[in-house]
Every structure is written in C-alpha cells, then in structure tokens.
Design a protein around this motif. Structure first.
Motif, PDB file in Angstrom:
ATOM      1  N   HIS A  61      36.280  18.045  79.916  1.00 50.18           N
ATOM      2  CA  HIS A  61      35.338  18.482  78.894  1.00 50.18           C
ATOM      3  C   HIS A  61      34.271  19.446  79.394  1.00 50.18           C
ATOM      4  O   HIS A  61      33.182  19.527  78.818  1.00 50.18           O
ATOM      5  CB  HIS A  61      34.663  17.262  78.245  1.00 50.18           C
ATOM      6  CG  HIS A  61      33.959  16.351  79.210  1.00 50.18           C
ATOM      7  ND1 HIS A  61      34.242  15.005  79.281  1.00 50.18           N
ATOM      8  CD2 HIS A  61      32.993  16.569  80.128  1.00 50.18           C
ATOM      9  CE1 HIS A  61      33.476  14.433  80.194  1.00 50.18           C
ATOM     10  NE2 HIS A  61      32.698  15.380  80.720  1.00 50.18           N
ATOM     11  N   TYR A 116      34.745  25.983  78.749  1.00 49.09           N
ATOM     12  CA  TYR A 116      36.138  26.431  78.691  1.00 49.09           C
ATOM     13  C   TYR A 116      36.539  27.299  79.879  1.00 49.09           C
ATOM     14  O   TYR A 116      37.680  27.249  80.334  1.00 49.09           O
ATOM     15  CB  TYR A 116      36.385  27.193  77.392  1.00 49.09           C
ATOM     16  CG  TYR A 116      36.235  26.347  76.149  1.00 49.09           C
ATOM     17  CD1 TYR A 116      36.689  25.029  76.113  1.00 49.09           C
ATOM     18  CD2 TYR A 116      35.623  26.865  75.018  1.00 49.09           C
ATOM     19  CE1 TYR A 116      36.543  24.255  74.979  1.00 49.09           C
ATOM     20  CE2 TYR A 116      35.484  26.094  73.868  1.00 49.09           C
ATOM     21  CZ  TYR A 116      35.941  24.792  73.857  1.00 49.09           C
ATOM     22  OH  TYR A 116      35.796  24.025  72.728  1.00 49.09           O
ATOM     23  N   ALA A 171      42.651  21.512  80.167  1.00 49.79           N
ATOM     24  CA  ALA A 171      42.778  20.820  78.888  1.00 49.79           C
ATOM     25  C   ALA A 171      43.964  21.361  78.098  1.00 49.79           C
ATOM     26  O   ALA A 171      44.730  20.594  77.490  1.00 49.79           O
ATOM     27  CB  ALA A 171      41.487  20.969  78.079  1.00 49.79           C
ATOM     28  N   TYR A 173      47.066  19.816  75.732  1.00 54.06           N
ATOM     29  CA  TYR A 173      47.166  20.082  74.299  1.00 54.06           C
ATOM     30  C   TYR A 173      48.467  20.793  73.934  1.00 54.06           C
ATOM     31  O   TYR A 173      49.003  20.584  72.845  1.00 54.06           O
ATOM     32  CB  TYR A 173      45.960  20.897  73.834  1.00 54.06           C
ATOM     33  CG  TYR A 173      44.741  20.035  73.597  1.00 54.06           C
ATOM     34  CD1 TYR A 173      44.731  19.089  72.574  1.00 54.06           C
ATOM     35  CD2 TYR A 173      43.604  20.154  74.386  1.00 54.06           C
ATOM     36  CE1 TYR A 173      43.630  18.287  72.350  1.00 54.06           C
ATOM     37  CE2 TYR A 173      42.500  19.363  74.170  1.00 54.06           C
ATOM     38  CZ  TYR A 173      42.513  18.427  73.143  1.00 54.06           C
ATOM     39  OH  TYR A 173      41.416  17.622  72.929  1.00 54.06           O
ATOM     40  N   HIS A 181      36.382  19.259  72.557  1.00 51.16           N
ATOM     41  CA  HIS A 181      37.796  19.051  72.232  1.00 51.16           C
ATOM     42  C   HIS A 181      38.130  19.450  70.791  1.00 51.16           C
ATOM     43  O   HIS A 181      39.305  19.686  70.474  1.00 51.16           O
ATOM     44  CB  HIS A 181      38.170  17.584  72.457  1.00 51.16           C
ATOM     45  CG  HIS A 181      38.203  17.212  73.900  1.00 51.16           C
ATOM     46  ND1 HIS A 181      39.246  17.543  74.727  1.00 51.16           N
ATOM     47  CD2 HIS A 181      37.304  16.564  74.678  1.00 51.16           C
ATOM     48  CE1 HIS A 181      39.002  17.105  75.954  1.00 51.16           C
ATOM     49  NE2 HIS A 181      37.819  16.515  75.950  1.00 51.16           N
ATOM     50  N   LEU A 225      41.818  14.270  79.207  1.00 41.95           N
ATOM     51  CA  LEU A 225      41.603  15.708  79.303  1.00 41.95           C
ATOM     52  C   LEU A 225      40.130  15.987  79.606  1.00 41.95           C
ATOM     53  O   LEU A 225      39.256  15.207  79.228  1.00 41.95           O
ATOM     54  CB  LEU A 225      42.004  16.395  77.993  1.00 41.95           C
ATOM     55  CG  LEU A 225      43.475  16.273  77.591  1.00 41.95           C
ATOM     56  CD1 LEU A 225      43.702  16.865  76.208  1.00 41.95           C
ATOM     57  CD2 LEU A 225      44.381  16.936  78.621  1.00 41.95           C
ATOM     58  N   VAL A 234      38.723  11.082  69.571  1.00 41.45           N
ATOM     59  CA  VAL A 234      38.281  11.615  70.866  1.00 41.45           C
ATOM     60  C   VAL A 234      37.200  10.689  71.384  1.00 41.45           C
ATOM     61  O   VAL A 234      36.157  10.506  70.742  1.00 41.45           O
ATOM     62  CB  VAL A 234      37.747  13.049  70.753  1.00 41.45           C
ATOM     63  CG1 VAL A 234      37.290  13.549  72.116  1.00 41.45           C
ATOM     64  CG2 VAL A 234      38.809  13.981  70.181  1.00 41.45           C
ATOM     65  N   SER A 294      38.196  11.717  77.073  1.00 43.80           N
ATOM     66  CA  SER A 294      37.526  12.897  77.623  1.00 43.80           C
ATOM     67  C   SER A 294      36.833  12.542  78.935  1.00 43.80           C
ATOM     68  O   SER A 294      35.959  11.675  78.958  1.00 43.80           O
ATOM     69  CB  SER A 294      36.506  13.407  76.601  1.00 43.80           C
ATOM     70  OG  SER A 294      35.773  14.496  77.119  1.00 43.80           O
ATOM     71  N   ILE A 313      42.510  10.916  72.536  1.00 47.65           N
ATOM     72  CA  ILE A 313      42.104  11.776  73.650  1.00 47.65           C
ATOM     73  C   ILE A 313      40.951  11.087  74.376  1.00 47.65           C
ATOM     74  O   ILE A 313      39.906  10.813  73.781  1.00 47.65           O
ATOM     75  CB  ILE A 313      41.628  13.160  73.170  1.00 47.65           C
ATOM     76  CG1 ILE A 313      42.718  13.861  72.352  1.00 47.65           C
ATOM     77  CG2 ILE A 313      41.175  14.015  74.350  1.00 47.65           C
ATOM     78  CD1 ILE A 313      43.939  14.245  73.126  1.00 47.65           C
TER      79      ILE A 313
END
Length: 225
Positions: free
Chosen positions: A4, A7, A14, A18, A96, A2, A31, A140, A138
C-alpha cells in the motif's frame, strides 16, 4: 496480500496480484489494512455509503458490515466499530480502491482498518469475510521498513517464507499489516488454502535509493484443487 505504498514505489508489485484476479468471480470486495495514524481498538469501518477517488465513486456493499457483525456475535461482538476518523487520513486501504475500479468497475468495496486486535479476533473476522465465496479479500501490508537494501532482502525473504508456510504470527517489524495477516494465516490453514508468491521487491528496486528501503510483496491464496 498486497502492498500500500505510493504507486511509484509499490504499484507494480500490487499490480502483479491484481492482474490475476477474475472480476466475474466476485460480487464484492473487502480491503483490510492496518491503522497507521489513528489508534483504534478493534477493526473500524467508516460508516459511509461510498468512497470517492479520482476515478469516481466506489460503493460500500449494503448490509455487509451488519452481516459480519452477526457472524462475529457469538465470539467477538464488539470487534467491528464505526469510526470515520480512523479512515480520514488512512492510506492503507484507499490506495487499493483505484486498482479495483480499473479491474472490476462497479464492484462494491468495504474498506476496514485494523488497530488493536488479537490473532483470534482477526482470524474470526477473516473467516467471516471468506464465508462468502464470492467476496474478494485484500489484505493490505508492506514488509520491512527503512533497512539497508541487502538486509531488507534477507528480512523480507524470511517473512515471505513464514507466510508461505502459514507460520504465524508475524510481528510489526516484519509487516505493518501483521495484525490482519496473522488472522489470514490461521484462517487459510483452516481452509487448506495454498499461498503462492507473485512478487517480492522493495523501494530500492523500484523508485527509491538503497540506503533505507521498504519491502513489498504480492501473495495470492488459492483453494486446493
């Protein structure tokens, strides 16, 4: 796997990963992201009991680092190091944590930052994490950086095709998290995990212009059924 970025740029990508996670299946999460700011030989934990975010505190699983070191002792006993400085300004893991706080409140999370490490080392670390079936891993990573929109689409599609074929290694022009991804690809092949593409976009699709974009993908790995 996912992304990073901020946002507004990669959050929706991402979230496409999730949203599929079943929180009740997991007792803890790891992570594993790349070091962007502080060089480190090996993989660094922060040596703390918790991480704070605007949503509250995230506990680090007690004893998990010691368990991972014990599992790595026969092959790479010095791979895991403790370095708060590596984590101090590193965004690849911290972005995350709020996702995990929302989908799995109270889930303990171990953030790890990978620096200079070989594919063999990362493979053994990923395998050590995945030895516990109730640990969520996860990885990243973003994809290409600062290519024009059309070139980025082609480059990222080729990178994703490699990942879906478990065909490593990637280089850091393809993915800034190539170091942990490469370990995941080998470990996934050993365990017969099946990768599935969940999302593939770039900042030109979300919140940026199309002259210099950053690529993002969400890829899940499932056990063969």
């Amino acid at each position: 796997i996912l992304p990073h970025a901020g946002y507004v740029y990669s959050g929706a990508v991402a979230a496409s990963g999730y949203r599929l996670i079943v929180p009740s299946r997991f007792a803890r999460a790891v992570v594993l992201g790349p070091a962007h700011r502080v060089p480190v030989r090996g993989v660094a934990d922060a040596g703390v009991d918790a991480f704070d975010t605007p949503l509250g505190s995230v506990a680090v699983p007690a004893g998990l680092c010691d368990d991972l070191r014990a599992r790595l002792a026969p092959t790479f006993p010095d791979l895991l190091v403790t370095s708060p400085g590596v984590h101090a300004r590193e965004h690849s893991v911290e972005v995350h944590l709020p996702f995990l706080q929302v989908i799995a409140p109270g889930l303990p999370v171990l953030p790890l930052v990978a620096g200079d490490a070989t594919v063999a080392e990362m493979t053994e670390l990923v395998a050590a994490v995945m030895a516990d079936d109730d640990t969520l891993l996860i990885i990243s990573s973003d994809l290409s950086h600062y290519l024009p929109y059309e070139l980025a689409n082609k480059a990222d599609a080729a990178t994703v095709a490699q990942i879906l074929a478990l065909d490593g290694p990637l280089d850091h022009n393809q993915a800034c998290g190539a170091t942990p991804i490469n370990g995941l690809l080998v470990a996934a092949k050993r365990r017969n995990l099946i990768p599935r593409l969940l999302d593939l976009r770039n900042s030109g699709d979300t919140a940026g212009d199309k002259n210099r974009v950053v690529g993002y993908t969400a890829i899940g790995f499932w056990e063969e059924t």
